[in-house]
Design a protein around this motif. Sequence first.
Motif, PDB file in Angstrom:
ATOM      1  N   THR A   1      -3.643   2.239  -3.470  1.00  0.00           N
ATOM      2  CA  THR A   1      -4.634   2.489  -2.429  1.00  0.00           C
ATOM      3  C   THR A   1      -5.903   1.700  -2.721  1.00  0.00           C
ATOM      4  O   THR A   1      -6.409   1.752  -3.843  1.00  0.00           O
TER       5      THR A   1
ATOM      6  N   THR B   1      -8.356   2.322   2.803  1.00  0.00           N
ATOM      7  CA  THR B   1      -6.945   2.349   3.207  1.00  0.00           C
ATOM      8  C   THR B   1      -6.258   3.675   2.884  1.00  0.00           C
ATOM      9  O   THR B   1      -5.040   3.764   2.973  1.00  0.00           O
TER      10      THR B   1
ATOM     11  N   LEU C   1       0.818  -1.211   0.000  1.00  0.00           N
ATOM     12  CA  LEU C   1       0.000   0.000   0.000  1.00  0.00           C
ATOM     13  C   LEU C   1       0.854   1.264   0.000  1.00  0.00           C
ATOM     14  O   LEU C   1       0.304   2.371   0.040  1.00  0.00           O
ATOM     15  N   SER C   2       2.176   1.123  -0.063  1.00  0.00           N
ATOM     16  CA  SER C   2       3.023   2.280  -0.345  1.00  0.00           C
ATOM     17  C   SER C   2       2.814   2.725  -1.793  1.00  0.00           C
ATOM     18  O   SER C   2       3.107   3.867  -2.139  1.00  0.00           O
TER      19      SER C   2
ATOM     20  N   ALA D   1      -2.361   4.220   3.501  1.00  0.00           N
ATOM     21  CA  ALA D   1      -1.551   4.173   2.283  1.00  0.00           C
ATOM     22  C   ALA D   1      -0.761   5.465   2.102  1.00  0.00           C
ATOM     23  O   ALA D   1       0.396   5.446   1.669  1.00  0.00           O
TER      24      ALA D   1
ATOM     25  N   TYR E   1      -1.992   1.585  -9.989  1.00  0.00           N
ATOM     26  CA  TYR E   1      -2.532   2.484  -8.952  1.00  0.00           C
ATOM     27  C   TYR E   1      -3.630   3.395  -9.501  1.00  0.00           C
ATOM     28  O   TYR E   1      -4.493   3.855  -8.764  1.00  0.00           O
TER      29      TYR E   1
END
Length: 238
Positions: A136, A140, A132-133, A144, A231
Amino acid sequence: MNIKGSIALVTGANRGLGLAFTKALLAGGASKVYATARDPSAITVPGVVPIKLDVTDPADVAAVADRLGDVNLLFNNAGAAVRAPLLGSRAEEELRMLLDVNLFGVLLTTRAFAPVLARNGGGAVVNMLSALSWITQPGTGAYAATKAAAWALTNGLRIELKAQKTQVTGVHVGLIDTDMAAGSPVELARVSPQFVAETVLQGIEAGQEEVLVDGTAKAVKAGFNADVPLYVAVSSAR
């Protein structure tokens, strides 16, 4: 960086992944393992040295670093998570709390222990990040955001600590089967804390600057190369 003979400090070591790290370090031949928590009485693993540490308290962090001058392997494992909408009524309060632990806690401990690591030959810093770096999922957003910031921090610390020969390793993983992941809105396969700890230690010994623990982390990173990056694709699909 060799685990055998190392002297390690693990933050957030009273349960979950932190607990698994302490056990894996002992099994791997670490000479000493400092296990930290806000309440050190919760640390009961035989063979470790319990230490009181609040990673969000600069004075506390500095005092611990002054006391523990033999550390050459630092695990920034302590973390916090909440599941709330970014636009909710308490979003700012919750995000600040998460940043205090997940971002500033990493900065404070690394900055305090950097001179200690330098005196001990460089050693290594391990920052627990997340898949989650990079992406998202619903529910979260705040977590995130803090992990994305911690990823950028990790990359910056790697540059600044290179001159003192400190290895900086960022760890990315999907869901770990711990209390923190209980009730997660994200539907992903979970990996055991023991598997994560063993994989990370192998990566440290191999000199890896980035450890992708599981299929989730690998798939998310690979998704950056898609025509529509993962993402973006995930948020567009919702």
